[in-house]
Design an enzyme around this catalytic site. Structure first.
Site, PDB file in Angstrom:
ATOM      1  N   LEU A   1     -15.989  10.091   1.601  1.00 32.24           N
ATOM      2  CA  LEU A   1     -17.127   9.320   1.098  1.00 32.24           C
ATOM      3  C   LEU A   1     -16.736   8.257   0.072  1.00 32.24           C
ATOM      4  O   LEU A   1     -15.785   8.414  -0.682  1.00 32.24           O
ATOM      5  CB  LEU A   1     -18.153  10.276   0.494  1.00 32.24           C
ATOM      6  CG  LEU A   1     -18.633  11.377   1.452  1.00 32.24           C
ATOM      7  CD1 LEU A   1     -19.585  12.327   0.728  1.00 32.24           C
ATOM      8  CD2 LEU A   1     -19.323  10.783   2.683  1.00 32.24           C
TER       9      LEU A   1
ATOM     10  N   HIS B   1     -21.521   5.147   1.360  1.00 32.11           N
ATOM     11  CA  HIS B   1     -22.249   6.388   1.628  1.00 32.11           C
ATOM     12  C   HIS B   1     -23.177   6.722   0.444  1.00 32.11           C
ATOM     13  O   HIS B   1     -24.309   7.151   0.636  1.00 32.11           O
ATOM     14  CB  HIS B   1     -21.276   7.546   1.834  1.00 32.11           C
ATOM     15  CG  HIS B   1     -20.316   7.351   2.964  1.00 32.11           C
ATOM     16  ND1 HIS B   1     -18.964   7.190   2.761  1.00 32.11           N
ATOM     17  CD2 HIS B   1     -20.503   7.287   4.304  1.00 32.11           C
ATOM     18  CE1 HIS B   1     -18.354   7.055   3.934  1.00 32.11           C
ATOM     19  NE2 HIS B   1     -19.270   7.103   4.892  1.00 32.11           N
TER      20      HIS B   1
ATOM     21  N   GLN C   1     -16.519   9.475  19.922  1.00 28.27           N
ATOM     22  CA  GLN C   1     -16.687   8.032  19.698  1.00 28.27           C
ATOM     23  C   GLN C   1     -15.344   7.331  19.483  1.00 28.27           C
ATOM     24  O   GLN C   1     -15.301   6.128  19.259  1.00 28.27           O
ATOM     25  CB  GLN C   1     -17.640   7.760  18.537  1.00 28.27           C
ATOM     26  CG  GLN C   1     -17.102   8.094  17.154  1.00 28.27           C
ATOM     27  CD  GLN C   1     -18.169   7.960  16.082  1.00 28.27           C
ATOM     28  OE1 GLN C   1     -19.185   8.659  16.090  1.00 28.27           O
ATOM     29  NE2 GLN C   1     -17.963   7.036  15.152  1.00 28.27           N
TER      30      GLN C   1
ATOM     31  N   LYS D   1     -23.442  -2.255   7.411  1.00 27.67           N
ATOM     32  CA  LYS D   1     -22.051  -2.625   7.690  1.00 27.67           C
ATOM     33  C   LYS D   1     -21.766  -2.435   9.180  1.00 27.67           C
ATOM     34  O   LYS D   1     -21.037  -3.200   9.791  1.00 27.67           O
ATOM     35  CB  LYS D   1     -21.106  -1.760   6.869  1.00 27.67           C
ATOM     36  CG  LYS D   1     -19.714  -1.853   7.383  1.00 27.67           C
ATOM     37  CD  LYS D   1     -18.680  -1.499   6.377  1.00 27.67           C
ATOM     38  CE  LYS D   1     -17.338  -1.513   7.035  1.00 27.67           C
ATOM     39  NZ  LYS D   1     -17.148  -0.292   7.835  1.00 27.67           N
TER      40      LYS D   1
ATOM     41  N   MET E   1     -16.704  -1.784   1.795  1.00 27.42           N
ATOM     42  CA  MET E   1     -16.165  -0.428   1.641  1.00 27.42           C
ATOM     43  C   MET E   1     -16.090   0.252   3.007  1.00 27.42           C
ATOM     44  O   MET E   1     -16.993   0.093   3.844  1.00 27.42           O
ATOM     45  CB  MET E   1     -17.049   0.386   0.709  1.00 27.42           C
ATOM     46  CG  MET E   1     -16.916  -0.058  -0.714  1.00 27.42           C
ATOM     47  SD  MET E   1     -17.684   1.144  -1.817  1.00 27.42           S
ATOM     48  CE  MET E   1     -17.200   0.457  -3.378  1.00 27.42           C
TER      49      MET E   1
HETATM   50  P1  AMP Z   1     -19.071   6.482   8.479  1.00 34.25           P
HETATM   51  O1  AMP Z   1     -18.761   7.678   7.627  1.00 34.25           O
HETATM   52  O2  AMP Z   1     -18.064   5.383   8.364  1.00 34.25           O
HETATM   53  O3  AMP Z   1     -19.403   6.854   9.903  1.00 34.25           O
HETATM   54  O4  AMP Z   1     -20.398   5.859   7.867  1.00 34.25           O
HETATM   55  C1  AMP Z   1     -21.545   6.641   7.665  1.00 34.25           C
HETATM   56  C2  AMP Z   1     -22.689   5.735   7.299  1.00 34.25           C
HETATM   57  O5  AMP Z   1     -22.357   4.985   6.137  1.00 34.25           O
HETATM   58  C3  AMP Z   1     -22.997   4.702   8.402  1.00 34.25           C
HETATM   59  O6  AMP Z   1     -24.401   4.545   8.509  1.00 34.25           O
HETATM   60  C4  AMP Z   1     -22.336   3.460   7.889  1.00 34.25           C
HETATM   61  O7  AMP Z   1     -22.929   2.269   8.365  1.00 34.25           O
HETATM   62  C5  AMP Z   1     -22.534   3.606   6.393  1.00 34.25           C
HETATM   63  N1  AMP Z   1     -21.564   2.800   5.666  1.00 34.25           N
HETATM   64  C6  AMP Z   1     -20.209   2.846   5.782  1.00 34.25           C
HETATM   65  N2  AMP Z   1     -19.640   1.906   4.996  1.00 34.25           N
HETATM   66  C7  AMP Z   1     -20.647   1.251   4.368  1.00 34.25           C
HETATM   67  C8  AMP Z   1     -20.721   0.172   3.437  1.00 34.25           C
HETATM   68  N3  AMP Z   1     -19.639  -0.418   2.983  1.00 34.25           N
HETATM   69  N4  AMP Z   1     -21.929  -0.233   3.030  1.00 34.25           N
HETATM   70  C9  AMP Z   1     -23.062   0.366   3.493  1.00 34.25           C
HETATM   71  N5  AMP Z   1     -23.070   1.376   4.368  1.00 34.25           N
HETATM   72  C10 AMP Z   1     -21.874   1.828   4.812  1.00 34.25           C
END
Ligand code: AMP
Length: 289
Positions: A33, A37, A61, A149, A184
């Site tokens: 995280l 997140h 995925q 993002k 991020m």
């Molecule tokens: P992930 O753990 O990468 O699958 O991301 C989980 C959630 O966090 C997803 O909805 C992503 O779009 C969101 N997320 C990841 N990075 C960012 C970021 N830099 N800014 C905003 N949301 C993010």
């Protein structure tokens, strides 16, 4: 905070919560995280009674040559952020729990999955949609939050929820960036010092596109040429795609007449990074200092 690894237990928790009249807000993640997140948790905390987060690196995925095995995992480290945001439940199943022997049902969002990331990762959104549908059935959220993002992912999920009449309110949240502008991402830890510097070309490209649009340039070929130049002038960067498209259909545009999405995917070393901005939108990105 309760840590749940079994699907049955998670479903039971949600059924009980609903029976007691509690609403459930859900933030699905793959863990490791960061501030992106955290922004979803912060926004989510105020949107309902129970805040549930999933941490699950979803094998279906990832492509066969992608980083499923090496994807950064740090459940212990994640717990600090989870506690700080008063998460009620972390759902952290194993891959075997989610995809037992005999699993064979997938969700295919036909058109929105094809362009942008779908070109080089044709399996990706089928895996994303399938796991999110499963998680929705397990967690039973009233509201679910996703980051902008991954804007194509957000559109795919919204389409799935609409098309399959799922009773979940899907909400997007702005991109959270590092102080220098890099979006991020859990994958940023893969970057060495030199690559980290090179990765800034994605943000510089986004800013250039936004500036040109604000200066009245609506011809996407003109914008894309300049944006592409920025990325191409970074020796460590290899472009997967740079595209300006309709924000709803994700189809390529020649002229920007209403809100459009400028999106790009670039590989730095072995790390594939994405970024985007909405042209014709207020500056919504947050910055972490
Ligand atoms: P992930 O753990 O990468 O699958 O991301 C989980 C959630 O966090 C997803 O909805 C992503 O779009 C969101 N997320 C990841 N990075 C960012 C970021 N830099 N800014 C905003 N949301 C993010």
């Amino acid at each position: 905070m309760k840590l749940i690894t079994s699907i049955n237990e998670m479903q039971q928790f949600s059924t009980d919560a609903k029976r007691r009249g509690k609403s459930i807000v859900f933030v699905p993640t793959m863990g490791h995280l960061h501030g992106g997140h955290a922004s979803l948790l912060k926004k989510g905390r105020g949107l309902g009674d129970m805040l549930v987060m999933s941490i699950f690196v979803n094998p279906i995925q990832f492509g066969p040559k992608e980083d499923y095995a090496s994807y950064p995992r740090d459940l212990k480290g994640d717990m600090a952020l989870v506690e700080a945001h008063k998460v009620d439940v972390v759902f952290n199943p194993t891959a075997e729990e989610m995809y037992p022997e005999g699993f064979q049902t997938y969700i295919d969002i036909e058109r929105l999955s094809k362009p942008l990331c779908g070109i080089s990762r044709p399996w990706h959104f089928r895996g994303v949609a399938t796991v999110v549908a499963k998680l929705f059935n397990i967690v039973k959220p009233d509201t679910a939050l996703f980051g902008e993002k991954d804007l194509q992912q957000l559109q795919v999920i919204k389409r799935m929820v609409h098309d399959l009449n799922m009773e979940v309110n899907v909400i997007g949240a702005p991109i959270v960036r590092e102080i220098d502008g890099l979006a991020m991402s859990s994958r940023n830890v893969y970057l060495n010092k030199e690559q980290r510097k090179a990765a800034l070309c994605l943000y510089n490209a986004v800013v250039k596109g936004k500036d040109m649009f604000h200066n009245g340039i609506k011809d996407t070929r003109v914008i894309l040429k300049e944006v592409r130049n920025i990325v191409e002038s970074e020796p460590l960067a290899v472009i997967d795609y740079i595209q300006i498209c309709n924000i709803n259909t994700l189809e390529g545009l020649e002229k920007i007449t209403e809100k459009a999405l400028l999106a790009l995917a670039v590989t730095i070393g072995k790390t594939r990074l994405i970024d985007n901005t909405v042209l014709g939108n207020e500056q919504r990105e947050q910055y972490i200092f």
